[in-house]
Design an enzyme around this catalytic site. Structure first.
Site, PDB file in Angstrom:
ATOM      1  N   ALA A  66    -125.214  12.191  -0.287  1.00  0.00           N
ATOM      2  CA  ALA A  66    -123.205  12.603   0.990  1.00  0.00           C
ATOM      3  C   ALA A  66    -122.634  12.632  -0.384  1.00  0.00           C
ATOM      4  CB  ALA A  66    -122.699  10.914   1.728  1.00  0.00           C
ATOM      5  N   GLN A  68    -119.658  10.754  -1.880  1.00  0.00           N
ATOM      6  CA  GLN A  68    -119.922  10.141  -2.473  1.00  0.00           C
ATOM      7  C   GLN A  68    -121.181   9.115  -2.488  1.00  0.00           C
ATOM      8  OE1 GLN A  68    -116.458   8.783  -3.807  1.00  0.00           O
ATOM      9  NE2 GLN A  68    -115.910  10.209  -3.616  1.00  0.00           N
ATOM     10  N   SER A  69    -121.847   9.212  -2.885  1.00  0.00           N
ATOM     11  CA  SER A  69    -123.410   8.786  -3.217  1.00  0.00           C
ATOM     12  C   SER A  69    -123.533   7.716  -4.285  1.00  0.00           C
ATOM     13  CB  SER A  69    -124.773   9.774  -3.534  1.00  0.00           C
ATOM     14  OG  SER A  69    -125.700   9.584  -3.459  1.00  0.00           O
ATOM     15  N   ASN A  70    -123.750   6.985  -4.101  1.00  0.00           N
ATOM     16  CA  ASN A  70    -124.358   6.058  -5.095  1.00  0.00           C
ATOM     17  C   ASN A  70    -125.242   5.754  -6.640  1.00  0.00           C
ATOM     18  OD1 ASN A  70    -121.790   4.418  -4.955  1.00  0.00           O
ATOM     19  ND2 ASN A  70    -123.604   4.002  -3.078  1.00  0.00           N
ATOM     20  N   CYS A 115    -126.232   9.009  -5.945  1.00  0.00           N
ATOM     21  CA  CYS A 115    -126.479  10.217  -7.046  1.00  0.00           C
ATOM     22  C   CYS A 115    -125.637   9.798  -8.070  1.00  0.00           C
ATOM     23  CB  CYS A 115    -125.389  11.459  -6.395  1.00  0.00           C
ATOM     24  SG  CYS A 115    -126.512  12.639  -4.997  1.00  0.00           S
TER      25      CYS A 115
END
Ligand code: PLP
Length: 330
Positions: free
Chosen positions: A75, A77-79, A81
């Protein structure tokens, strides 16, 4: 408790280990249990989180294979990534992130997306529906350009990534004696819970490992965690050990509002941890998991129990424009 009884596997020193285990006296008193926190928000790589442990194995494999680019998806706000972008930077690789949602500017979105840009990652936007296809196309396009991409699955959740959490359970049991009766964690792509379940098998840990589902229905997540736990065990040379979905404990009550939807329950959990312990939890994962723990404690399910809340990170999302203003509604 001894280390895992399996042969070690190549991994990079990405994480600062062991992460601390801390007693939470004021939350314990408020909730009527003995509450500890395992601080995997402090794994140390670009604001930390659970993906760092998985990436330690995954990026080692990427380097072994001669890759020059890490490709993954998530997403906005992917942690996962953000930690992948940081790992890539640290090891001189490029990172390409396939993010689902409306294209956003890093400066306006803030949080993890801003950090992705600072860390030098390239972002490819896509819709939720086309995400899988876009990921495959992105890898093919990079190959056609002569690059050597290494594909990391959502959340770093495959057999190799999950393995890191079998190690992590051994680490925790080494730190906390007597062992906790219950471990509570946020569960989504399932690799973290699967690794803990695999580790429990290997170490003979018989406590409860309860995944608070962040997005998926319980039956789907139980199936996924069981399959990943078996794959991790097979990777460690123990394909004789099996895990049935019914043995995987998942509560999906708190996932009902949908992924990343900040409700009064998460807001309350975030402010409780902040104001009673000076401990920050995130709006998407650990805030939801802690809200589940608080609710279960209030219903008497955990009374007097020795509990570990596994903090899986995610705190940069507190500063995302999507969440920050919503933290202050009442
Ligand atoms: C990814 C993530 C999780 C979920 O871990 P899975 O292994 O995907 O189940 C939990 N908390 C945070 C903060 C995460 O970023």
């Amino acid at each position: 408790m001894p280390p895992l009884p399996v042969r070690p596997w190549p991994h990079l020193p990405l994480a600062a280990l062991p992460t601390p285990v801390q007693f939470l006296p004021r939350l314990s008193q408020t909730l009527g249990l003995e509450l500890w926190v395992k601080r995997d928000d402090l794994t140390g790589l670009a604001f930390g989180g659970n993906k760092t442990r998985k990436l330690a194995y995954l990026v080692a494999e990427a380097l072994q294979q001669g890759a020059d680019t890490l490709v993954t998806a998530g997403a906005a706000q992917s942690n996962h990534c953000r930690q992948t972008a940081a790992a890539a930077a640290q090891w001189g690789l490029r990172a390409v992130l396939v993010l689902a949602g409306e294209p956003q500017s890093p400066a306006e979105a803030g949080g993890n997306l801003a950090l992705d840009a600072l860390l030098g990652a390239q972002v490819v936007w896509t819709s939720w529906d086309e995400r899988d296809q876009r990921l495959v196309e992105t890898v093919e396009a990079l190959r056609a350009e002569g690059r050597r991409p290494y594909l990391i699955p959502y959340g770093g959740s495959n057999a190799l990534g999950a393995r890191a959490y079998a190690d992590a359970l051994a680490e925790l049991l080494d730190q906390l004696d007597p062992a906790p009766e219950v471990i509570v964690l946020a569960s989504s792509s399932g690799g973290t819970q699967a690794g803990l379940v695999a580790g429990a098998r290997l170490l003979g840990y018989t406590g409860i490992i309860l995944g608070i589902s962040v997005d998926q229905p319980a039956h789907a997540l139980q199936k996924r965690v069981a399959a990943l736990a078996e794959a991790a065990l097979a990777h460690m040379g123990r394909s004789d050990l099996t895990v049935h979905p019914s043995e995987v404990l998942v509560d999906d009550t708190y996932a009902q509002p949908g992924y990343g939807v900040l409700t009064a329950a998460e807001r309350e959990a975030i402010t409780l941890a902040a104001r009673l312990e000076g401990l920050l939890v995130d709006p998407v994962y650990t805030g939801r998991a802690l809200a589940g723990l608080v609710d279960r404690a209030r219903r008497g399910h955990l009374f007097g129990r020795r509990v570990v809340f596994w903090h899986t990170g995610g705190t940069p999302a507190l500063f995302a424009q999507k969440y920050l203003p919503n933290l202050f509604h009442s």
